[in-house]
Scaffold this motif. Sequence first.
Motif, PDB file in Angstrom:
ATOM      1  N   ARG A  63       1.268  -1.073   0.087  1.00  0.00           N
ATOM      2  CA  ARG A  63      -0.055  -0.178  -0.093  1.00  0.00           C
ATOM      3  C   ARG A  63       1.377   1.017  -0.054  1.00  0.00           C
ATOM      4  N   ARG A  64       2.036   1.321   0.775  1.00  0.00           N
ATOM      5  CA  ARG A  64       2.935   2.442   1.032  1.00  0.00           C
ATOM      6  C   ARG A  64       3.235   2.448  -0.305  1.00  0.00           C
ATOM      7  N   HIS A  65       4.386   1.705  -1.131  1.00  0.00           N
ATOM      8  CA  HIS A  65       4.384   1.314  -2.619  1.00  0.00           C
ATOM      9  C   HIS A  65       3.661   1.993  -3.348  1.00  0.00           C
ATOM     10  N   LEU A  66       2.234   1.623  -3.654  1.00  0.00           N
ATOM     11  CA  LEU A  66       1.654   1.914  -4.535  1.00  0.00           C
ATOM     12  C   LEU A  66       1.098   3.753  -4.504  1.00  0.00           C
ATOM     13  N   SER A  67       1.290   3.875  -3.375  1.00  0.00           N
ATOM     14  CA  SER A  67       0.756   5.452  -2.529  1.00  0.00           C
ATOM     15  C   SER A  67       2.130   6.451  -2.827  1.00  0.00           C
ATOM     16  N   GLY A  68       3.357   5.741  -3.238  1.00  0.00           N
ATOM     17  CA  GLY A  68       4.319   6.947  -3.061  1.00  0.00           C
ATOM     18  C   GLY A  68       4.814   7.353  -1.969  1.00  0.00           C
ATOM     19  N   GLN A  69       4.404   6.566  -0.442  1.00  0.00           N
ATOM     20  CA  GLN A  69       4.666   7.009   0.722  1.00  0.00           C
ATOM     21  C   GLN A  69       5.407   6.677   1.172  1.00  0.00           C
ATOM     22  N   PRO A  70       7.014   7.137   1.529  1.00  0.00           N
ATOM     23  CA  PRO A  70       8.599   6.663   1.458  1.00  0.00           C
ATOM     24  C   PRO A  70       8.066   5.962   3.351  1.00  0.00           C
ATOM     25  N   ARG A  71       9.311   5.111   3.170  1.00  0.00           N
ATOM     26  CA  ARG A  71       8.879   4.173   4.313  1.00  0.00           C
ATOM     27  C   ARG A  71       9.550   4.555   5.252  1.00  0.00           C
ATOM     28  N   PRO A  72       8.678   4.393   6.123  1.00  0.00           N
ATOM     29  CA  PRO A  72      10.256   5.103   7.808  1.00  0.00           C
ATOM     30  C   PRO A  72      10.892   4.399   8.122  1.00  0.00           C
ATOM     31  N   GLN A  73      11.949   5.119   8.069  1.00  0.00           N
ATOM     32  CA  GLN A  73      12.905   4.005   8.788  1.00  0.00           C
ATOM     33  C   GLN A  73      13.308   4.562  10.416  1.00  0.00           C
ATOM     34  N   ARG A  74      12.887   4.609  11.212  1.00  0.00           N
ATOM     35  CA  ARG A  74      12.819   5.143  12.635  1.00  0.00           C
ATOM     36  C   ARG A  74      14.532   4.532  13.769  1.00  0.00           C
ATOM     37  N   ALA A  75      13.980   2.914  13.424  1.00  0.00           N
ATOM     38  CA  ALA A  75      15.827   2.707  13.628  1.00  0.00           C
ATOM     39  C   ALA A  75      16.928   3.430  13.166  1.00  0.00           C
ATOM     40  N   SER A  76      17.254   2.910  11.637  1.00  0.00           N
ATOM     41  CA  SER A  76      18.298   3.940  11.059  1.00  0.00           C
ATOM     42  C   SER A  76      18.517   5.172  11.539  1.00  0.00           C
ATOM     43  N   GLN A  77      17.293   6.180  12.005  1.00  0.00           N
ATOM     44  CA  GLN A  77      17.292   7.724  12.742  1.00  0.00           C
ATOM     45  C   GLN A  77      17.531   7.538  13.798  1.00  0.00           C
ATOM     46  N   LEU A  78      17.170   6.159  14.751  1.00  0.00           N
ATOM     47  CA  LEU A  78      17.742   6.558  15.952  1.00  0.00           C
ATOM     48  C   LEU A  78      19.035   6.043  16.191  1.00  0.00           C
ATOM     49  N   ASN A  79      19.425   5.093  15.962  1.00  0.00           N
ATOM     50  CA  ASN A  79      21.000   4.654  15.045  1.00  0.00           C
ATOM     51  C   ASN A  79      21.805   5.872  15.257  1.00  0.00           C
ATOM     52  N   ALA A  80      21.350   6.434  14.279  1.00  0.00           N
ATOM     53  CA  ALA A  80      22.629   7.911  13.766  1.00  0.00           C
ATOM     54  C   ALA A  80      22.469   8.932  15.055  1.00  0.00           C
ATOM     55  N   ALA A  81      21.029   8.819  15.868  1.00  0.00           N
ATOM     56  CA  ALA A  81      21.019   9.664  16.465  1.00  0.00           C
ATOM     57  C   ALA A  81      22.054   9.779  18.058  1.00  0.00           C
ATOM     58  N   LEU A  82      21.323   8.534  17.672  1.00  0.00           N
ATOM     59  CA  LEU A  82      22.558   8.062  19.522  1.00  0.00           C
ATOM     60  C   LEU A  82      24.580   7.679  18.883  1.00  0.00           C
ATOM     61  N   SER A  83      24.649   7.692  17.726  1.00  0.00           N
ATOM     62  CA  SER A  83      26.119   7.716  17.174  1.00  0.00           C
ATOM     63  C   SER A  83      26.340   9.255  17.636  1.00  0.00           C
ATOM     64  N   ALA A  84      25.656  10.242  17.454  1.00  0.00           N
ATOM     65  CA  ALA A  84      25.921  11.699  17.431  1.00  0.00           C
ATOM     66  C   ALA A  84      26.312  12.368  18.703  1.00  0.00           C
ATOM     67  N   LEU A  85      25.262  11.078  19.667  1.00  0.00           N
ATOM     68  CA  LEU A  85      25.262  11.474  20.844  1.00  0.00           C
ATOM     69  C   LEU A  85      26.651  10.711  21.885  1.00  0.00           C
ATOM     70  N   GLY A  86      27.342  10.314  21.037  1.00  0.00           N
ATOM     71  CA  GLY A  86      28.412   9.919  21.270  1.00  0.00           C
ATOM     72  C   GLY A  86      28.314   8.094  22.062  1.00  0.00           C
ATOM     73  N   HIS A  87      27.807   7.689  21.879  1.00  0.00           N
ATOM     74  CA  HIS A  87      26.815   6.758  22.778  1.00  0.00           C
ATOM     75  C   HIS A  87      26.401   5.570  21.231  1.00  0.00           C
ATOM     76  N   PRO A  88      27.187   5.004  19.837  1.00  0.00           N
ATOM     77  CA  PRO A  88      26.742   4.394  19.388  1.00  0.00           C
ATOM     78  C   PRO A  88      26.273   3.258  19.147  1.00  0.00           C
ATOM     79  N   PRO A  89      25.052   2.594  19.291  1.00  0.00           N
ATOM     80  CA  PRO A  89      25.262   1.238  20.025  1.00  0.00           C
ATOM     81  C   PRO A  89      25.039  -0.135  19.271  1.00  0.00           C
ATOM     82  N   ASP A  90      25.052  -1.078  19.295  1.00  0.00           N
ATOM     83  CA  ASP A  90      25.146  -2.182  19.198  1.00  0.00           C
ATOM     84  C   ASP A  90      23.594  -2.796  18.040  1.00  0.00           C
ATOM     85  N   HIS A  91      23.939  -2.504  16.544  1.00  0.00           N
ATOM     86  CA  HIS A  91      22.491  -2.941  15.815  1.00  0.00           C
ATOM     87  C   HIS A  91      21.947  -4.297  16.128  1.00  0.00           C
TER      88      HIS A  91
END
Length: 257
Positions: free
Chosen positions: A165-193
């Motif tokens: 349904r997202r693909h057909l509507s052209g709706q971007p796929r949320p990528q919160r896990a990747s965003q949170l990974n990058a945010a924790l790394s930016a705060l100096g706490h890179p996580p194990d993923h």
Amino acid sequence: MFAAWAAQVRAAPSGRADPARDVAFWARQAAHYDAGQPALPNTVAWLRGRLRGARSLLDVGAGTGRLTLPLAPAVPLVTALDHSPDMLAVLRAKGPPAHLSARCQGLQDALRDPTLPPHDAVLSAWSLAYLPDLRAALSGLLRLSGRDLLILEDDGVGSPHVNLRRHLSGQPRPQRASQLNAALSALGHPPDHHRVQEARELTFPDLPALLAQARLPLPDAEALAALRPHLTHDGAGWRYRWTFDVHVLHVRMGARP
């Protein structure tokens, strides 16, 4: 990064960045929330292994206790934090153990509250999506984590019909896990993923019922062709099964760079 997250949250059509609207949302969902959620046995087993030896656990956004209750036997002291009184009422109705305390408070208020002490382990499962100030939220969770911070999210890969349904509507796929990974790394706490695979199965008496659930903007024949790899017929009805990944971001507080 943090500004982009805030813009994404505020642009959500649900308006749930407003705490009052989010509380109202959960008031409507609480009574039937558990029935609509898949079991997460592999995730629970994985988390139990990481919690070994922890003396206390803070579950942020604990809701009805979907993860809090199965994890409670592994930890001597458990705090279930949620800003929805209706969701916590469902948790309390399940008869939690005496060493589990429920705390009705929003995360932003809790982070400023000196009566909330650090815990050995802090768990945040799908609880950050509607908080605009991600920097403050993650910084606060890190402060409360004595040993482990465990954040569960997904990268927008869900059921086959929602993905289509997202693909057909052209709706971007949320990528919160990747965003949170990058945010924790930016705060100096890179996580194990880590990725933990789970399975979900729904049953339907007939194909029209399945198509009504899928709500795909396609002719019925095309919709069924797309879903066919995930369908089996057992004589009593149709089974619709797929697998999905739970992303676990694990910050070991003793392993700072």
